[in-house]
Structures are given as structure tokens and as C-alpha cells.
Scaffold this active site. Structure first.
Site, PDB file in Angstrom:
ATOM      1  CE  LYS A 120      -4.227  -1.786   0.712  1.00 58.46           C
ATOM      2  NZ  LYS A 120      -5.920  -1.693   1.248  1.00 58.46           N
ATOM      3  CE  LYS A 202      -5.473  -8.189  -2.405  1.00 54.16           C
ATOM      4  NZ  LYS A 202      -6.368  -8.065  -1.437  1.00 54.16           N
ATOM      5  CE  LYS A 205     -13.404  -4.220  -0.286  1.00 53.03           C
ATOM      6  NZ  LYS A 205     -12.498  -3.987   0.669  1.00 53.03           N
TER       7      LYS A 205
HETATM    8  P1  ATP Z   1      -8.275  -3.127  -1.201  1.00 53.02           P
HETATM    9  O1  ATP Z   1      -8.098  -3.357  -2.482  1.00 53.02           O
HETATM   10  O2  ATP Z   1      -8.743  -1.953  -0.947  1.00 53.02           O
HETATM   11  O3  ATP Z   1      -7.038  -3.595  -0.521  1.00 53.02           O
HETATM   12  P2  ATP Z   1      -9.295  -5.859  -0.785  1.00 53.02           P
HETATM   13  O4  ATP Z   1     -10.075  -6.233  -2.106  1.00 53.02           O
HETATM   14  O5  ATP Z   1      -7.930  -6.453  -0.760  1.00 53.02           O
HETATM   15  O6  ATP Z   1      -9.343  -4.246  -0.448  1.00 53.02           O
HETATM   16  P3  ATP Z   1     -10.109  -6.297   1.909  1.00 53.02           P
HETATM   17  O7  ATP Z   1     -11.291  -5.444   2.522  1.00 53.02           O
HETATM   18  O8  ATP Z   1      -8.620  -5.784   2.238  1.00 53.02           O
HETATM   19  O9  ATP Z   1     -10.401  -6.149   0.296  1.00 53.02           O
HETATM   20  O10 ATP Z   1     -10.420  -7.704   2.326  1.00 53.02           O
HETATM   21  C1  ATP Z   1     -11.642  -8.121   2.729  1.00 53.02           C
HETATM   22  C2  ATP Z   1     -11.763  -9.606   2.774  1.00 53.02           C
HETATM   23  O11 ATP Z   1     -11.407 -10.323   1.394  1.00 53.02           O
HETATM   24  C3  ATP Z   1     -10.286 -10.261   3.291  1.00 53.02           C
HETATM   25  O12 ATP Z   1     -10.785 -11.125   4.192  1.00 53.02           O
HETATM   26  C4  ATP Z   1      -9.285 -10.500   2.470  1.00 53.02           C
HETATM   27  O13 ATP Z   1      -8.463 -11.648   2.734  1.00 53.02           O
HETATM   28  C5  ATP Z   1     -10.442 -11.164   1.268  1.00 53.02           C
HETATM   29  N1  ATP Z   1     -10.032 -10.924  -0.025  1.00 53.02           N
HETATM   30  C6  ATP Z   1      -9.579  -9.800  -0.665  1.00 53.02           C
HETATM   31  N2  ATP Z   1      -9.161  -9.691  -1.991  1.00 53.02           N
HETATM   32  C7  ATP Z   1      -9.142 -11.274  -2.137  1.00 53.02           C
HETATM   33  C8  ATP Z   1      -8.930 -12.085  -3.340  1.00 53.02           C
HETATM   34  N3  ATP Z   1      -8.599 -11.680  -4.407  1.00 53.02           N
HETATM   35  N4  ATP Z   1      -9.274 -13.500  -3.177  1.00 53.02           N
HETATM   36  C9  ATP Z   1      -9.549 -14.073  -1.818  1.00 53.02           C
HETATM   37  N5  ATP Z   1      -9.954 -13.182  -1.006  1.00 53.02           N
HETATM   38  C10 ATP Z   1      -9.780 -11.861  -1.148  1.00 53.02           C
END
Ligand code: ATP
Ligand code: LTN
Length: 339
Positions: A120, A202, A205
Site C-alpha cells: 500500500k 490478486k 477492490k
Molecule cells: P483493497 O483493494 O482496498 O486492499 P481488498 O479487495 O484487498 O481491498 P479487503 O477489504 O482488504 O479487500 O479484504 C476483505 C476480505 O476479502 C479479506 O478477508 C481478504 O483476505 C479477502 N480478499 C480480498 N481480496 C481477495 C481475493 N482476491 N481473493 C480472496 N480473498 C480476498
């Protein structure tokens, strides 16, 4: 690995998700789908981690809307607030209080090793704030306040849970048994859904490429289009194999939404091209998400219900959190409030 169950007391599950934007299929398959399925067998407590979200700059009106929509969407996914208190982190002040205390039991070097912090900071080089750095001690506070046994998350959060255990162990070592040591609960399939455009990264969002991720609330036609454009390889054979990151990812998604194994998928698409395969994955995802879309449309119209629901969630959560915080403050040696 399936979590073990005891006969008498139910184990406690805690998890949270940030309302940082559109909730993706990765969030849903990696974390949320598990949250829903655990509600009968465990005492589950769930939160929107909005304090974590401001580690990245947010526009106030949009942040507020994202939080309300995320709350409605999680209800639509199947969180039952009567069974599982579901609250907004910023409304239970014990989280910020315990986080401060835990900051004083967390080493600079430990935080510096966190890959999410490194990623980040690279992504937002103009705003490497102290909150981004100490984010894991707030997450540790979230989990430890509820004496959670298990934390259902995607694989990217494993390192934060290990740090939570280390902080808890250190505190228990200094002051005697105070916190339960939590374990991560990571699904066998879906723990890391990859980007549809770059399947070595991965699905996230905050990806700027709209075709890289599927939002749970995307319209069916957008979901189909994104799957049709998903990056695969030139072999044109649906099979799981090292190096076939795009196909492996699509197979994983298909397994999550249909329950079919790799062998069944390979048999289903033997002799067929990627076009058929991608369309089938798209359709299966659309069908899986359809009831969630319908429920979301109902919840989001009913702001009074949502407000009542998160107010009640905060009340239930606070009753538990307060006890842990009091215990911690007593052990550390703060003067106690008698009146
Ligand atoms: P950002 O992109 O803002 O960092 P993010 O999509 O990584 O957000 P988080 O809010 O950090 O989302 O994660 C919420 C939940 O979703 C956590 O338990 C995280 O491990 C899970 N998660 C996030 N991205 C993935 C993915 N690509 N595959 C599986 N699980 C995920
Ligand atoms: N850091 C998590 C969100 C989160 C969380 C938690 C997850 C905040 N507090 C407590 C589990 C338990 C993330 O998904 N990025």
C-alpha cells in the site's frame, strides 16, 4: 483444514471487511461466503472495518455511501444480524482504545515486515501515514476484543493474524492469560482469487482496470463481458496446470460457485474451447449472485432498517468488547473508574 468443534461452548468467530469501495467476487469467495456458512455452528461477530478504511484518503460523501452499501450488501449475502452481531467498527470505541494500547506492545520492526504495508505504501507514495503503518494493531484489537478462536479471511490476511497471535502472546506473557490466541480460517478454494486481466496478481477492490475485477453488484452483462475478456493462454485446453494462471483462476471460481471438482470441470470442457468455458463460468457466477442482487435492492431502499440494525449490532458488540478492554486496562495498571 476444518476447524475443530467442542461439544459445549461454541467457538467464537470474528471477521471484518473494509467499506473501501465495491466489494469484489474475490472478497465474496475468499471471505464472505465462509462468514455466512459458519453462523449456525459458531458464535459469529462481524464488522465493517471503517476505521481501517481511512488509512487511504476517502471523499466523505462517497465513504458514507460505500459504508451503507457495504452493510446492505453483507446482509444480502446472508449475514443474519439476529444470530451474528454485525456492526460498524467506528461505532464501538473500544476498538480504537485497545488499538492504542496494543500499539505499545507491537514492535516497529514487526509492522515494517507486513507485506500489505509495503504494497500500500508503494501504491500511495504521497500518503504513507502512521495509520497505514499501525493498521495491524487495530486489526489485532478487533479480533482480541471478542476473544475470537477463528478469523475467516482470504490468504492475504494470514500475516496479520500471525502478528495478532504474537501480540496476544506477548501481552499474556507479561500480564497473565488475557487474550485467546486466534487462528485464521482460510478456505480451500477461493482463498486467493486472481485478477482477470493479470492472473499473477490478486483481484482487488482498488484495481484501476475495470475489467480486472468482478464486483458482486456488477450487472449480469458486465460480468459476462469481463469473463469473456479474461486473460488465459494459447493452449486452448481447460485443465489445471502450473503456469496456466488464468485458467487455474477461472477453474477455482467455477468450483466455488458450482461445487464441481477440477476433474469434473476438465471432463465437462474436454474438446471445447475457452470461449465456451468462459461463458459457462460467467453464467454460473451470474446465477450465484442473482439472489444477492435481489436482496440488496430491497435492503438498500430501507435505510431505517439498516440504521436500526447497525445500532443494535454496536450495542451487542460493545457489551463484549467493554469487558475485555476493562480487563486489559486493569492489568496494565491504569487507574480504575469507580464512579
Ligand atoms: P483493497 O483493494 O482496498 O486492499 P481488498 O479487495 O484487498 O481491498 P479487503 O477489504 O482488504 O479487500 O479484504 C476483505 C476480505 O476479502 C479479506 O478477508 C481478504 O483476505 C479477502 N480478499 C480480498 N481480496 C481477495 C481475493 N482476491 N481473493 C480472496 N480473498 C480476498
Ligand atoms: N484488514 C482486513 C480487514 C479487517 C479484518 C479485521 C479482518 C479489519 N479488521 C479483523 C479480520 C479480522 C482486510 O481484509 N484487509
Amino acid at each position: 483444514m476444518e476447524p475443530e468443534k467442542t461439544q459445549n461452548a461454541k467457538k467464537v468467530i470474528f471477521s471484518a471487511i473494509q467499506p473501501s469501495g465495491t466489494i469484489t467476487l474475490g472478497n465474496y469467495l475468499g471471505a464472505l461466503k465462509n462468514w455466512i456458512g459458519l453462523q449456525d455452528e459458531y458464535d459469529c461477530i462481524y464488522a465493517l472495518a471503517d476505521l481501517h478504511t481511512i488509512t487511504v484518503r476517502q471523499e466523505p460523501a462517497k465513504f458514507r455511501r460505500n459504508a451503507l452499501e457495504a452493510y446492505a450488501l453483507l446482509l444480502a449475502c446472508g449475514i443474519d444480524p439476529q444470530k451474528s452481531p454485525f456492526f460498524v467498527q467506528s461505532q464501538v470505541s473500544e476498538h480504537a482504545q485497545l488499538a492504542w494500547i496494543l500499539n505499545c506492545y507491537t514492535q516497529f520492526g514487526e509492522l515494517q515486515r507486513m507485506t500489505q504495508f509495503k504494497d500500500k505504501s508503494q501504491k500511495h507514495p504521497d500518503n504513507i501515514n502512521a495509520g497505514l503503518f499501525t493498521y495491524p494493531s487495530l486489526m489485532a484489537a478487533d479480533i482480541l476484543l471478542y476473544q475470537a478462536d477463528l478469523v475467516p479471511v482470504g490468504v492475504d490476511q494470514k500475516q496479520h493474524i500471525e502478528l495478532t497471535r504474537n501480540i496476544a502472546e506477548r501481552f499474556n506473557g507479561l500480564y497473565g492469560q488475557t487474550f485467546k490466541l486466534p487462528d485464521g480460517y482460510i478456505p480451500k478454494t477461493g482463498a486467493k482469487i486472481m485478477s482477470l486481466q493479470d492472473p499473477t496478481h490478486k483481484m482487488s477492490k482498488s484495481d484501476e482496470n475495470v475489467n480486472a475485477s468482478i464486483a458482486v453488484l456488477d450487472r449480469p452483462e458486465d460480468i459476462m463481458r469481463k469473463f469473456k475478456r479474461a486473460v488465459t493462454d494459447s493452449e486452448a485446453c481447460v485443465r489445471r496446470a502450473p503456469g496456466k494462471d488464468g485458467v487455474n483462476n477461472l477453474m477455482g471460481i467455477y468450483t466455488c460457485v458450482t461445487g464441481r471438482t477440477d476433474e469434473q470441470i476438465e471432463a465437462e470442457f474436454a474438446g471445447k474451447g475457452y470461449g465456451d468455458f468462459k461463458a459457462a463460468v460467467g453464467e454460473a457466477v451470474v446465477e450465484h449472485l442473482r439472489p444477492i442482487h435481489e436482496k440488496f435492492d430491497e435492503y438498500i431502499k430501507n435505510k431505517d432498517y439498516l440504521e436500526a440494525c447497525y445500532a443494535q449490532g454496536a450495542q451487542k458488540a460493545e457489551a463484549i468488547a467493554r469487558k475485555t478492554l476493562r480487563k486489559v486496562m486493569k492489568k496494565v495498571g491504569f487507574l480504575q473508574q469507580k464512579f
